[in-house]
Write a protein that holds these residues in place. Structure first.
Motif, PDB file in Angstrom:
ATOM      1  N   ALA A 132       0.833  -1.208   0.000  1.00  0.00           N
ATOM      2  CA  ALA A 132       0.000   0.000   0.000  1.00  0.00           C
ATOM      3  C   ALA A 132       0.867   1.258   0.000  1.00  0.00           C
ATOM      4  N   GLU A 133       1.960   1.229   0.761  1.00  0.00           N
ATOM      5  CA  GLU A 133       2.869   2.376   0.794  1.00  0.00           C
ATOM      6  C   GLU A 133       3.507   2.619  -0.567  1.00  0.00           C
ATOM      7  N   GLU A 134       3.700   1.542  -1.323  1.00  0.00           N
ATOM      8  CA  GLU A 134       4.277   1.667  -2.660  1.00  0.00           C
ATOM      9  C   GLU A 134       3.268   2.190  -3.672  1.00  0.00           C
ATOM     10  N   GLY A 135       2.014   2.282  -3.269  1.00  0.00           N
ATOM     11  CA  GLY A 135       0.975   2.767  -4.161  1.00  0.00           C
ATOM     12  C   GLY A 135       0.506   1.747  -5.176  1.00  0.00           C
ATOM     13  N   LEU A 136       0.753   0.456  -4.916  1.00  0.00           N
ATOM     14  CA  LEU A 136       0.303  -0.587  -5.829  1.00  0.00           C
ATOM     15  C   LEU A 136      -1.199  -0.806  -5.700  1.00  0.00           C
ATOM     16  N   PRO A 137      -1.849  -1.314  -6.750  1.00  0.00           N
ATOM     17  CA  PRO A 137      -3.270  -1.658  -6.635  1.00  0.00           C
ATOM     18  C   PRO A 137      -3.472  -2.634  -5.489  1.00  0.00           C
ATOM     19  N   PRO A 138      -4.572  -2.519  -4.753  1.00  0.00           N
ATOM     20  CA  PRO A 138      -4.774  -3.378  -3.578  1.00  0.00           C
ATOM     21  C   PRO A 138      -4.750  -4.862  -3.937  1.00  0.00           C
ATOM     22  N   ALA A 139      -4.035  -5.637  -3.137  1.00  0.00           N
ATOM     23  CA  ALA A 139      -4.103  -7.094  -3.266  1.00  0.00           C
ATOM     24  C   ALA A 139      -5.451  -7.568  -2.752  1.00  0.00           C
ATOM     25  N   VAL A 140      -5.893  -8.735  -3.220  1.00  0.00           N
ATOM     26  CA  VAL A 140      -7.224  -9.226  -2.857  1.00  0.00           C
ATOM     27  C   VAL A 140      -7.121 -10.651  -2.325  1.00  0.00           C
ATOM     28  N   PRO A 141      -8.052 -11.056  -1.463  1.00  0.00           N
ATOM     29  CA  PRO A 141      -8.062 -12.445  -0.985  1.00  0.00           C
ATOM     30  C   PRO A 141      -8.226 -13.420  -2.143  1.00  0.00           C
ATOM     31  N   ASP A 142      -7.484 -14.509  -2.097  1.00  0.00           N
ATOM     32  CA  ASP A 142      -7.532 -15.543  -3.138  1.00  0.00           C
ATOM     33  C   ASP A 142      -8.589 -16.566  -2.737  1.00  0.00           C
ATOM     34  N   LEU A 143      -9.705 -16.547  -3.420  1.00  0.00           N
ATOM     35  CA  LEU A 143     -10.831 -17.412  -3.070  1.00  0.00           C
ATOM     36  C   LEU A 143     -10.957 -18.615  -3.992  1.00  0.00           C
ATOM     37  N   GLN A 144     -10.064 -18.734  -4.987  1.00  0.00           N
ATOM     38  CA  GLN A 144     -10.178 -19.799  -5.974  1.00  0.00           C
ATOM     39  C   GLN A 144      -9.234 -20.960  -5.666  1.00  0.00           C
ATOM     40  N   PRO A 145      -9.656 -22.198  -5.951  1.00  0.00           N
ATOM     41  CA  PRO A 145      -8.698 -23.314  -5.891  1.00  0.00           C
ATOM     42  C   PRO A 145      -7.584 -23.066  -6.901  1.00  0.00           C
ATOM     43  N   ASP A 146      -6.353 -23.394  -6.537  1.00  0.00           N
ATOM     44  CA  ASP A 146      -5.249 -23.153  -7.465  1.00  0.00           C
ATOM     45  C   ASP A 146      -4.135 -24.140  -7.207  1.00  0.00           C
ATOM     46  N   ASN A 147      -3.803 -24.920  -8.231  1.00  0.00           N
ATOM     47  CA  ASN A 147      -2.769 -25.941  -8.063  1.00  0.00           C
ATOM     48  C   ASN A 147      -1.374 -25.364  -7.974  1.00  0.00           C
ATOM     49  N   SER A 148      -1.156 -24.167  -8.513  1.00  0.00           N
ATOM     50  CA  SER A 148       0.202 -23.640  -8.575  1.00  0.00           C
ATOM     51  C   SER A 148       0.792 -23.406  -7.184  1.00  0.00           C
ATOM     52  N   VAL A 149      -0.048 -23.174  -6.195  1.00  0.00           N
ATOM     53  CA  VAL A 149       0.419 -23.069  -4.813  1.00  0.00           C
ATOM     54  C   VAL A 149       0.155 -24.365  -4.058  1.00  0.00           C
ATOM     55  N   GLU A 150      -1.076 -24.853  -4.134  1.00  0.00           N
ATOM     56  CA  GLU A 150      -1.480 -25.955  -3.251  1.00  0.00           C
ATOM     57  C   GLU A 150      -0.665 -27.229  -3.445  1.00  0.00           C
ATOM     58  N   VAL A 151      -0.287 -27.538  -4.684  1.00  0.00           N
ATOM     59  CA  VAL A 151       0.394 -28.803  -4.933  1.00  0.00           C
ATOM     60  C   VAL A 151       1.779 -28.850  -4.270  1.00  0.00           C
ATOM     61  N   LEU A 152       2.346 -27.692  -3.958  1.00  0.00           N
ATOM     62  CA  LEU A 152       3.666 -27.635  -3.334  1.00  0.00           C
ATOM     63  C   LEU A 152       3.613 -27.636  -1.807  1.00  0.00           C
ATOM     64  N   LEU A 153       2.455 -27.387  -1.233  1.00  0.00           N
ATOM     65  CA  LEU A 153       2.373 -27.245   0.221  1.00  0.00           C
ATOM     66  C   LEU A 153       2.736 -28.528   0.984  1.00  0.00           C
ATOM     67  N   PRO A 154       2.284 -29.725   0.557  1.00  0.00           N
ATOM     68  CA  PRO A 154       2.690 -30.925   1.303  1.00  0.00           C
ATOM     69  C   PRO A 154       4.201 -31.148   1.288  1.00  0.00           C
ATOM     70  N   MET A 155       4.871 -30.781   0.184  1.00  0.00           N
ATOM     71  CA  MET A 155       6.327 -30.899   0.137  1.00  0.00           C
ATOM     72  C   MET A 155       6.969 -30.029   1.205  1.00  0.00           C
ATOM     73  N   ILE A 156       6.465 -28.810   1.319  1.00  0.00           N
ATOM     74  CA  ILE A 156       7.018 -27.891   2.306  1.00  0.00           C
ATOM     75  C   ILE A 156       6.785 -28.428   3.715  1.00  0.00           C
TER      76      ILE A 156
END
Length: 256
Positions: free
Chosen positions: A117-141
């Motif tokens: 917000a201090e950088e003046g970027l457009p507001p980030a929003v909550p991610d409400l959608q299923p998404d494999n690009s993050v979720e598939v890596l979580l068990p590895m972590i």
């Protein structure tokens, strides 16, 4: 008060069904890696990992994530966003995985949102959608870095991806937190299912994807050139989640 937990949303087949099977998979995937890394003294603050599913690209993803230094928080940056999409974040306090519960670093998330917000970027929003690009890596972590918390982000393929990585590095320094960043992308999505077949089909198409389209994008990352990587991905469709890779690169550059 009970914590708000984000449930696993991927259907069966994206990864092994239980922790024991996952541990066996990772043991095999990393069989010859730990000795090499110990010998070279490598311990990274950022990596890029594929997300096509453990049975397709899990061994490579495991090697990338295993190379990360032990840290307080691992930021997993996914993609699958349009150039006009905002930065997305998971607002839950934890993440359910077949390997166990991961705790979200909500305090660091709030600091990051304030920094953006201090950088003046457009507001980030909550991610409400299923998404494999993050979720598939979580068990590895969860298995490879059991003591780390997690931050779930998704980054669009435009210049804000670089600014997000820089903001992550500044926040980590200001709060004296040890942070690592994973950029999640499968590189070129090629084939009729994706409506992208400029080199036709067969062995010639595979060679073109590997030795030209993917390679040009990877070379831009290896040259530490965020803008070139974004431009190549936009021009050549050379990364399904270019913003994620660029955020990880910008974070690494911010870390020095």
């Amino acid at each position: 008060m009970e914590k708000i937990i984000r449930p696993s949303m991927l259907p069966q087949g994206w990864y092994p069904p239980d922790k024991t099977s996952m541990q066996a998979f990772l043991k095999d995937a990393l069989r010859d890696v730990s000795q090499q890394q110990d010998g070279l003294g490598l311990s990274f603050s950022a990596c890029i990992a594929p997300h096509a599913g453990w049975y397709f690209s899990g061994k490579l993803a495991a090697r990338a994530i295993a190379s990360l230094a032990p840290v307080q928080t691992i930021v997993v940056v996914g993609g699958h966003l349009h150039r006009t999409s905002p930065i997305c974040y998971a607002q839950e306090e934890g993440f359910e995985t077949p390997a166990g519960l991961l705790t979200a670093d909500t305090a660091f998330l709030q600091a990051l949102l304030a920094e953006l917000a201090e950088e003046g970027l457009p507001p980030a929003v909550p991610d409400l959608q299923p998404d494999n690009s993050v979720e598939v890596l979580l068990p590895m972590i969860k298995i490879l870095h059991p003591n780390s918390m997690v931050l779930w982000l998704r980054s669009p393929p435009r210049f804000e991806a670089k600014l997000l990585g820089q903001a992550l590095a500044r926040c980590a320094h200001a709060r004296e937190r040890s942070i690592a960043c994973v950029g999640s992308t499968d590189l070129t999505h090629y084939g009729p299912n994706f409506g992208f077949t400029p080199a036709g089909r067969g062995k010639e198409a595979v060679a073109w994807v590997k030795n030209k389209n993917d390679k040009l994008f990877l070379n831009a990352l290896l040259a530490m050139d965020c803008e070139a990587a974004l431009n190549l991905a936009q021009k050549n469709n050379s990364a399904c989640s270019a913003g994620a890779a660029v955020t990880a690169l910008a974070f690494a550059l911010g870390k020095g």
